[in-house]
Every structure is written in C-alpha cells, then in structure tokens.
Design a protein around this motif. Structure first.
Motif, short mmCIF file in Angstrom:
data_model
loop_
_atom_site.label_atom_id
_atom_site.label_comp_id
_atom_site.label_asym_id
_atom_site.label_seq_id
_atom_site.Cartn_x
_atom_site.Cartn_y
_atom_site.Cartn_z
N PRO A 38 0.81 -1.22 0.00
CA PRO A 38 0.00 0.00 0.00
C PRO A 38 0.85 1.28 0.00
O PRO A 38 0.55 2.22 -0.73
CB PRO A 38 -0.82 -0.13 1.28
N GLY A 39 1.91 1.30 0.79
CA GLY A 39 2.76 2.48 0.82
C GLY A 39 3.47 2.72 -0.50
O GLY A 39 3.55 3.85 -0.99
N SER A 40 3.96 1.64 -1.08
CA SER A 40 4.65 1.75 -2.37
C SER A 40 3.68 2.18 -3.47
O SER A 40 4.05 2.92 -4.38
CB SER A 40 5.30 0.42 -2.75
N ARG A 41 2.45 1.69 -3.38
CA ARG A 41 1.44 2.08 -4.38
C ARG A 41 1.21 3.59 -4.34
O ARG A 41 1.11 4.24 -5.37
CB ARG A 41 0.12 1.35 -4.12
N GLY A 42 1.14 4.14 -3.13
CA GLY A 42 0.94 5.59 -2.98
C GLY A 42 2.09 6.37 -3.56
O GLY A 42 1.90 7.36 -4.30
N ILE A 43 3.32 5.95 -3.26
CA ILE A 43 4.50 6.63 -3.79
C ILE A 43 4.54 6.51 -5.31
O ILE A 43 4.85 7.46 -6.02
CB ILE A 43 5.78 6.04 -3.15
N HIS A 44 4.21 5.32 -5.80
CA HIS A 44 4.21 5.07 -7.24
C HIS A 44 3.20 5.98 -7.95
O HIS A 44 3.50 6.58 -8.98
CB HIS A 44 3.89 3.59 -7.46
N GLU A 45 1.99 6.07 -7.41
CA GLU A 45 0.96 6.93 -8.01
C GLU A 45 1.36 8.39 -7.94
O GLU A 45 1.13 9.16 -8.87
CB GLU A 45 -0.40 6.71 -7.32
N PHE A 46 1.96 8.80 -6.82
CA PHE A 46 2.42 10.18 -6.68
C PHE A 46 3.44 10.49 -7.77
O PHE A 46 3.36 11.52 -8.45
CB PHE A 46 3.03 10.40 -5.29
N ALA A 47 4.41 9.59 -7.98
CA ALA A 47 5.43 9.79 -9.01
C ALA A 47 4.80 9.83 -10.40
O ALA A 47 5.18 10.66 -11.24
CB ALA A 47 6.49 8.69 -8.93
N ASN A 48 3.85 8.94 -10.66
CA ASN A 48 3.16 8.95 -11.95
C ASN A 48 2.46 10.28 -12.19
O ASN A 48 2.54 10.85 -13.28
CB ASN A 48 2.14 7.81 -12.04
#
Length: 114
Positions: A38-48
C-alpha cells in the motif's frame, strides 16, 4: 565489445522469433504490473502524477507494448543503438587487463584513468 556490437546487429536485423517478442512483452508487463505494498502504491501513483503519467497514458503504453511488431523493434534498435553518433563504450577493469586487451585489439581502446 564485439558481443555488444553483435547484439546491436541481432536487434537491427530482427534475428529473433515471435516467441522472443512474447517473452519480452511478458517481462515488461511483469515489471509494469508487479504487486506493490500500500505504501509503495501511494509513492508510485504520486510519481506517476508528477510526471503526467495518467491512467490513460499508462494504458496506451500497455497497448503499444502488446501491439509491437518486429519491424518497430528493428527500427528502434537501428535509431537508438546502431545510428547513435554519441556511442561511447566504457570499461571498468584493471589497467593491466585493459592494456593487454588493447594490444590484442591493435590499440582501438582509448584508455583513460579515472
């Protein structure tokens, strides 16, 4: 160095079969769609979002990967690998090994100590 030159030649000639293309596609999708915490998903979406990679653009990329042809792969290899005038080979090794290899290659390597 000749192995790298041979790989460029292999890619520009399209000396690979449809199975290799499918395996490459699967490899790309395995990276694109890998499970994230979940944390990585948030960071990934933020970067996208910061890069302007909307869901629509990411889906378009997936579709392009699925529809890639041998001719397109060969053209990309030619454009980005074979015709790249800024091509630079870098070798990290001991000075002795480089000197010996350079002698075998008739001094084709410009050795610079860093």
């Amino acid at each position: 160095l000749s192995v790298y030159d041979d790989a460029i030649d292999w890619a520009t000639r399209g000396a690979f079969n449809d199975e290799a293309i499918k395996e490459a596609q699967l490899s790309v999708f395995a990276d694109l769609d890998r499970p994230l915490s979940p944390g990585s998903r948030g960071i990934h979406e933020f970067a996208n979002n910061r890069q302007g990679l909307t869901l629509e653009k990411r889906q378009q990329l997936r579709q392009q990967i699925l529809n890639i042809t041998r001719a397109e792969i060969c053209a990309a290899a030619k454009r980005h690998l074979a015709e790249n005038s800024l091509k630079v080979d870098s070798i990290v090794s001991s000075e002795e090994m480089l000197t010996n290899a350079n002698a075998e290659l008739k001094n084709k390597i410009n050795i610079t100590r860093i």
